[in-house]
Structure formats: C-alpha cells, structure tokens
Design a protein around this motif. Structure first.
Motif, mmCIF file in Angstrom:
data_model
loop_
_atom_site.group_PDB
_atom_site.id
_atom_site.type_symbol
_atom_site.label_atom_id
_atom_site.label_comp_id
_atom_site.label_asym_id
_atom_site.label_seq_id
_atom_site.Cartn_x
_atom_site.Cartn_y
_atom_site.Cartn_z
ATOM 1 N N THR A 17 0.559 -1.310 -0.047
ATOM 2 C CA THR A 17 0.115 0.162 -0.265
ATOM 3 C C THR A 17 1.016 0.886 -0.299
ATOM 4 O O THR A 17 1.814 0.943 0.471
ATOM 5 N N THR A 18 0.213 2.263 -0.281
ATOM 6 C CA THR A 18 0.864 3.744 -0.203
ATOM 7 C C THR A 18 -0.544 4.449 -0.178
ATOM 8 O O THR A 18 -1.175 4.392 0.076
ATOM 9 N N HIS A 19 0.041 6.262 -0.134
ATOM 10 C CA HIS A 19 -0.626 7.007 -0.036
ATOM 11 C C HIS A 19 -1.392 6.984 -0.762
ATOM 12 O O HIS A 19 -1.490 6.561 -2.129
ATOM 13 N N TRP A 20 -3.054 7.036 -0.969
ATOM 14 C CA TRP A 20 -4.085 7.023 -2.275
ATOM 15 C C TRP A 20 -4.585 7.491 -2.798
ATOM 16 O O TRP A 20 -4.346 8.072 -3.700
ATOM 17 N N ASP A 21 -3.021 8.871 -2.960
ATOM 18 C CA ASP A 21 -3.056 9.817 -3.848
ATOM 19 C C ASP A 21 -1.797 9.088 -4.392
ATOM 20 O O ASP A 21 -1.822 10.210 -5.523
ATOM 21 N N LEU A 22 -1.325 8.282 -4.111
ATOM 22 C CA LEU A 22 -0.286 8.184 -5.113
ATOM 23 C C LEU A 22 -0.389 6.370 -5.467
ATOM 24 O O LEU A 22 0.853 6.046 -6.898
ATOM 25 N N SER A 23 -1.684 5.986 -5.356
ATOM 26 C CA SER A 23 -1.315 4.284 -5.795
ATOM 27 C C SER A 23 -1.348 4.468 -7.252
ATOM 28 O O SER A 23 -0.981 3.165 -7.267
ATOM 29 N N GLU A 24 -2.339 4.649 -8.151
ATOM 30 C CA GLU A 24 -2.142 4.674 -9.230
ATOM 31 C C GLU A 24 -0.633 5.042 -9.522
ATOM 32 O O GLU A 24 -0.945 4.200 -10.479
ATOM 33 N N ARG A 25 -0.251 6.811 -9.512
ATOM 34 C CA ARG A 25 0.775 6.052 -10.231
ATOM 35 C C ARG A 25 2.110 4.994 -9.595
ATOM 36 O O ARG A 25 2.834 4.697 -10.724
ATOM 37 N N LEU A 26 1.999 4.673 -8.513
ATOM 38 C CA LEU A 26 2.193 2.986 -7.733
ATOM 39 C C LEU A 26 2.642 2.170 -9.479
ATOM 40 O O LEU A 26 3.151 1.245 -9.532
ATOM 41 N N ALA A 49 0.603 3.501 4.551
ATOM 42 C CA ALA A 49 0.010 4.358 3.549
ATOM 43 C C ALA A 49 0.224 5.849 3.653
ATOM 44 O O ALA A 49 1.770 5.912 4.087
ATOM 45 N N GLY A 50 -0.684 6.878 3.679
ATOM 46 C CA GLY A 50 -0.095 8.218 4.470
ATOM 47 C C GLY A 50 -0.143 8.536 5.416
ATOM 48 O O GLY A 50 -0.046 8.340 6.535
ATOM 49 N N VAL A 51 1.599 9.119 5.353
ATOM 50 C CA VAL A 51 1.814 9.934 6.247
ATOM 51 C C VAL A 51 1.323 9.106 8.239
ATOM 52 O O VAL A 51 2.754 8.355 8.790
#
Length: 351
Positions: A138-147, A172-174
């Motif tokens: 997982t990663t920040h929701w705003d970066l998921s599509e880019r990943l 995920a985020g921060v």
C-alpha cells in the motif's frame, strides 16, 4: 539505560521533500516502546538510527526544515532488524543523486534484514530497488495509481493503513507510519506494550476504518477536461434524474461521441462519474452540516437511505452515519461553530 547490545536495530531512512511526521511518528513509537520495556521487559527494546540517503547526512523536509541526520545509511552495516524508508524524493534526478544509496539498498534482503518497510511514498523507493516485485503493498491513496503505472509488477491496494507480505511491510499516507510501527511493536513485544505506547501517543492501537475514507473519489481535472466542465453544471442538478443522454445534450454532443470522449479524458464512464460525485457531495453534507441523512440522500440523488448506505459501503467501506461520526467538522464537534466560515456552509446548503 537498556543495553544497546540486545536492542533490535531499527534504521529509518529519511528522504528529502517529505513531511516530518513520516519519520518522527514511527521513531516516537519505538522510543516510547523502549520506555515501557524498561519495566516490563528489562534488557530488550530498540536501537533507533535516523539516517540520510546521502553522504553529507543532510535532508530537507517539505517545510524547509533542514535535518542533519546522525548517520548516512551507507555507513550502517547489516544485519538490521527493521529498515524503514520514510517517504520518497520525487525530484527529477534524485535517483542519480542517490546512486550510492540505491546500491546499498539493492543489497538488503531477508538474509540481513528481518523486516523491510516503507512509509507513504517510500514504497516507490523500495519498488525502484526491486524489493516489491510480486508483493502486496500500500501507499498514500493519492499515489496509488502512479505506483501501479510505474511498477506494474507490484500489487497495490490503497485501502489499508498498512499491510505486510512476507518480510515486506508498507504503510499508507503519513500518519499511517504510526499504525505500522505500533503493529511492529505488538508483533515484537506483545499487545500490552503496544497499547501502552498507543495510549502515550493518544493514538489508536488499531485505527478504525480504511484509508479510502480520507481520499477524494474524483481527481482534480484540468480546466479543459470534459469532466471539469460538466462537473460545474452537474453539482447543481444532482437531485434530478441525470443520465448520459442529458449530459451529452448539455455539452452539445451526440451520446456516442460524448461517452467516448468522456471516458478517454476522465478514465471512467459517465455513470460512474455521476455516482462518485453524488458520494463526494454527500460527504460534504455529512462533514459540515446537521442535515438529516434522508434529506442528504434526496439532495444528492442517492435515492433512499438504504440505497445511500449501500453506495457508501461500496465506495468508502463505511456507512453514512459512521462517516458523520468520524469526519464531522472538528470545530463543530469541539463546540466552536462560530469559527466556521459562514459562506462555506451556505454554499453547501444551497446545492
């Protein structure tokens, strides 16, 4: 003092351009765990090393604060118990600038590091080193599509605050770096120690909900994007029956051409766009007003309360009533409604 010889070595790599909480939150978790363990399990704990990915030990946070780390990560010898990469440096040329760091990171494996983890955009750093191929992350929701786009071999799911797959742990985020660190403490020393640390930090041991609830369902489109153009009109008509034929007519386009162009420019079909916009608008009512749920469902074109509940569960994994309890405007909850901007409330009420 607890002997460092018996501590688990936690190395936190701080990347330039990120929030201080990316590394300060997790480091506080491990530090407070040490304090709890002095009485509960003397002789155990963590040795927390804050390291820079560069030889000069310097990192600049998003706030402009310059951090002088005690270590360059290349100076740290393995074995390492837990490696946590906090954030990612997205500046152009950063990969070349940190060539030595990526060489060092490429040597990290399950044989010399028990756990390899990331906070927020740190997943990109691990992915660049090939550590996430075939892994669920997982990663920040705003970066998921880019990943997903940049690293197609990585299985990305942005719903959860943190996840692990084998010895790979990602958050995920921060603030979710705190969630992950508390889970690691519980894994290492038990739930009682983790609860004590969570109470000290005034934080959930297991935070309710999903990261999905924090992110916007629709991206911010550029002014010329057809999604941005139609959204201004659509917001004022959500309470009415709206279908693709009506949207096409509003744009003076044939239904077939409108559907083709819309999907190409927004990435989603018109019907899905309408439903997401209805949910986004309902969220604002829930956060900023005391309008009854039935009235919100009517205003946003979500049908009955049962229908709105079903749609919320599908998009946000929660119910409207639960969402209101957890995301209602903080100032209202604290009895400080007079500090709210009246114009914002009025604008919402007239939708």
């Amino acid at each position: 003092m607890i002997s460092t010889e018996e501590k688990r070595k936690v190395v936190m790599v701080v990347m330039t351009g990120n929030m201080l909480l990316d590394f300060s939150g997790p480091s506080d978790v491990f530090t407070h765990a040490n304090n709890c363990l002095q009485n509960l399990q003397p002789g155990s704990g963590y040795e927390v090393l804050i390291a820079a990915p560069s030889a000069d030990h310097k990192v600049t946070a998003a706030t402009g604060v310059e951090i002088h780390c005690p270590y360059s990560v290349m100076e740290i010898s393995t074995p390492i118990d837990t490696l946590i990469v906090c954030g990612n440096d997205f500046r152009e040329g950063s990969v070349e600038a940190f060539e030595d760091f990526y060489k060092w990171l490429s040597k990290i494996n399950a044989g010399n590091t028990r756990r390899i983890a990331s906070v927020c955009g740190g997943a990109f750093t691990l992915a660049k080193a090939g550590l996430l191929d075939g892994k669920r992350v997982t990663t920040h929701w705003d970066l998921s599509e880019r990943l997903k786009k940049e690293y197609p071999l990585v299985q990305v799911n942005s719903n959860h605050f943190f996840t692990n797959d084998g010895n790979i742990y990602t958050s995920a985020g921060v603030s979710s770096g705190i969630d992950l660190s508390l889970a690691m403490v519980e894994e290492d020393f038990g739930k009682d120690v983790a609860i004590r640390v969570a109470r000290k930090l005034v934080f959930y041991l297991s935070r309710p909900g999903f990261q999905t609830q924090f992110g916007s369902l629709l991206p911010v489109y550029e002014r010329e994007n057809i999604g941005q153009k139609i959204q201004h009109w659509l917001i004022g008509h959500l309470h009415e029956p709206v279908d693709v034929n009506r949207l096409a007519g509003q744009m003076n386009m044939s239904t077939r051409n409108f559907t083709r162009v819309f999907h190409k420019e927004t990435g989603i079909p018109p019907a899905k766009f309408i439903e997401k916009l209805r949910v986004e608008t309902a969220r604002k009512f829930l956060e900023d007003t005391d309008v009854p749920l039935e009235r919100i469902a009517e205003k946003c074109g979500l049908g009955s309360l049962v229908s709105m509940r079903r749609i919320f569960l599908r998009h946000l994994m929660t119910t409207p009533s639960y969402y209101r309890r957890n995301f209602k405007t903080a100032l209202k909850e604290a009895g400080m409604e007079d500090l709210l901007i009246p114009q914002a409330t009025e604008k919402i009420d007239t939708i």
